[in-house]
Structures are given as structure tokens and as C-alpha cells.
Design an enzyme around this catalytic site. Sequence first.
Site, short mmCIF file in Angstrom:
data_model
loop_
_atom_site.label_atom_id
_atom_site.label_comp_id
_atom_site.label_asym_id
_atom_site.label_seq_id
_atom_site.Cartn_x
_atom_site.Cartn_y
_atom_site.Cartn_z
N HIS A 95 -44.12 -59.00 -56.53
CA HIS A 95 -44.65 -59.07 -57.90
C HIS A 95 -46.16 -59.24 -57.91
O HIS A 95 -46.78 -59.16 -58.95
CB HIS A 95 -44.00 -60.23 -58.67
CG HIS A 95 -44.12 -61.53 -57.98
ND1 HIS A 95 -43.15 -62.03 -57.15
CD2 HIS A 95 -45.12 -62.42 -57.95
CE1 HIS A 95 -43.56 -63.17 -56.64
NE2 HIS A 95 -44.75 -63.44 -57.11
N HIS A 129 -54.09 -64.91 -55.88
CA HIS A 129 -53.32 -63.68 -56.07
C HIS A 129 -53.92 -62.90 -57.24
O HIS A 129 -54.87 -63.36 -57.88
CB HIS A 129 -51.83 -63.98 -56.31
CG HIS A 129 -51.58 -64.79 -57.54
ND1 HIS A 129 -51.31 -66.14 -57.51
CD2 HIS A 129 -51.56 -64.45 -58.86
CE1 HIS A 129 -51.14 -66.59 -58.74
NE2 HIS A 129 -51.29 -65.57 -59.58
N HIS A 131 -53.29 -59.87 -60.66
CA HIS A 131 -52.44 -59.18 -61.64
C HIS A 131 -53.20 -57.92 -62.08
O HIS A 131 -54.41 -57.98 -62.34
CB HIS A 131 -52.18 -60.08 -62.85
CG HIS A 131 -51.45 -61.34 -62.51
ND1 HIS A 131 -50.08 -61.46 -62.56
CD2 HIS A 131 -51.92 -62.54 -62.08
CE1 HIS A 131 -49.73 -62.68 -62.20
NE2 HIS A 131 -50.83 -63.36 -61.89
N HIS A 154 -56.54 -64.89 -59.72
CA HIS A 154 -56.28 -66.31 -59.92
C HIS A 154 -56.46 -67.06 -58.61
O HIS A 154 -55.80 -66.74 -57.62
CB HIS A 154 -54.85 -66.53 -60.43
CG HIS A 154 -54.60 -65.97 -61.80
ND1 HIS A 154 -53.33 -65.74 -62.28
CD2 HIS A 154 -55.47 -65.62 -62.79
CE1 HIS A 154 -53.42 -65.26 -63.52
NE2 HIS A 154 -54.71 -65.17 -63.84
N THR A 237 -47.99 -68.54 -65.22
CA THR A 237 -47.66 -67.30 -65.93
C THR A 237 -46.48 -66.59 -65.30
O THR A 237 -46.20 -65.44 -65.61
CB THR A 237 -48.88 -66.36 -65.97
OG1 THR A 237 -49.24 -66.02 -64.62
CG2 THR A 237 -50.06 -67.01 -66.67
N THR A 238 -45.79 -67.27 -64.40
CA THR A 238 -44.56 -66.78 -63.80
C THR A 238 -43.53 -67.90 -63.86
O THR A 238 -43.88 -69.07 -63.97
CB THR A 238 -44.78 -66.37 -62.33
OG1 THR A 238 -45.28 -67.50 -61.60
CG2 THR A 238 -45.76 -65.22 -62.21
#
Length: 318
Positions: A95, A129, A131, A154, A237-238
Amino acid sequence: MQLSIGSRCCRSVSSLLFALLLIGGRYDGADGHRFGYSKPDQRRWSKAHQSCAGAHQSPIAIHSHRAVPLYMPAIELVGYNNLLPGPMTIHNNGHSVSLSIPKTDPTSGKHPYIFGGKLENEYELEGLHFHWGDKNNRGAEHVLNDIRYPLEMHIIHRNKKYKSVGEALGYSDGLTVLGFFYQVTEQDAPSINTLVRSFGQIVDYDQTLQLNHTFTLQSLIDGIDLTRFYTYKGSLTTPPCSEAVTWVVFPDLLELSVNQMKRFRTLDTGIHGSPMVDNYRALQPIGNRRVFVRKVNSRYTGLDVFEGRHHSKWDWVY
């Protein structure tokens, strides 16, 4: 704020799962499947994780004209100019692509940490990580002044008063995440190329690579004006969406090239050969929260001048 998952057992399991996620490990949801980012998938998050339906969720839309100006210290990045300890591991976790960094001897004082802003403690580096989107008009999780940038990084930090990420997730001051936006330009950016050039070896789901070189965190964010930022109280946010995060979002933009952006989109989710794109969460309601923007003296000369240094004057207002 405690996690709203229920029993201590459930809280511990959920915290452990995210801790694995944060350091680049595999995370399978409660139903045995990894979470997805499609609209139906995101609606299902709250069925397995009650916190995902909470009132203080992230990401949000930030508007500069609605943010509350506030004198506060700058965010101090301690150790960001030190070479990171190795070997670092980059991981395609299905992800996102994450970078995990070994912990140094706590007595050495070399492991990066941050303080300042509205933070009341020091926060130690855990990892980072990204996005990103399928197109250059989307990808970032936060939206700034109605613009959604193509990539958001992030950098995660844990409150030093908690022994682990799992423990930190049970408290509203558990984590701080620094958010950085990217814009696409014509020229390759040397800063992010350090990571992007390794993506060819982690295209498939769950592939990892130990980097044979090191760099500084500062090299990833060179050129950013760190004196101005937005900050608010929010969540992961996950899943499990724990409301344990103080967000610090910088409006200044980092850069990467069209080709570097394409390299992110070559990664695979491991689900029916689906490319890893549009791995961002839908915007969440701000509700009665306030977003603060750091206000600096109009005659700022490089020396920070602040009013109201006592934390009691900076209490979060919901």
C-alpha cells in the site's frame, strides 16, 4: 486519548499491527485481507476499526485563510544532518513504499528526534513513507488551499515517553508526523533519487531491499522553509486510524521529475497485478478542530521571537 477499539487485548493487537505496518512489515486486516483504497474499501475500514469513524480523523483540507495564526517555536529537527544508521530497509508493503531505520544506541544521542511547535515532548524518528496518485493532479493525502499535490511524504516520530509505537498509539500525544508535498518538474531531484533509484528492486509486493548507502534526512527536505507550518490534532490515515497524531504540515514544496514520479507508479500491490496508485485516504471532516499556522514576527531576522512560551497558552481547542 485512548484507542476506541475496546478491550486492552484488541487495542494491543491493533497497535502491534500498525507497528508492523510502520516499520515496513506486512499488515493484514481483521478479515484476513489487506486494506484497500477504493471508495468501498475505505468505507469498510470502520467496520473493522471503530477509530476510523472517529471525530478527529486525518487527512483534512487545510485552508490558509481559515488557519489560526499562533506564535509558537519552530520545529527543531535534531540529528537530521547526521548520516542515518544502516542498514536501512526499503519495503514495498502493498500500500506504500516505506523506509525503516535501525535504532542507534539511545545513549549516543545520534538518533534523530524533533521538538517545538505545539509539542510538549521530544519525538523520536521511526520511519517514513509516501502517498501518491495515478495522475499528477492527485496523490497527496492532505489538500492545501484546494490543491491536491501528486505526492506526499510522511516522516513519523514517536513520543519518547512511550516505549514503542504500539504503546504510543493509545494516547493522543503518541505520534507526530511531518508532512511534505511534492510538485512535478522537468529535472530529476537528487534528494529523492536516493530512494527512487532502488524501486526497480522492490516492484513486487512484500519485496525489501537493504540499502548499501546512507544519507541524511535533511537531504530529503533541502530547500524547504521549515519556519512556517500548519499543525492540528488528528489520526493515522490508515487502519486502525488511531487518533494519536499531531500533524505538522509544511506548505513549501519539494520537487521530483516526471520520470521519478513514474517510478512510484511501477510498484505493484500484489492484488491481481494492480499498480500501487491513488493510495491516499479520502478527506475527513474537520469538525470543531482548529488548524494552527505558525506566525513569525513581521521583522523576523533569523532569530525566533515568540509570545506565550508556556504550553498552557497553546492548549488545543476542539
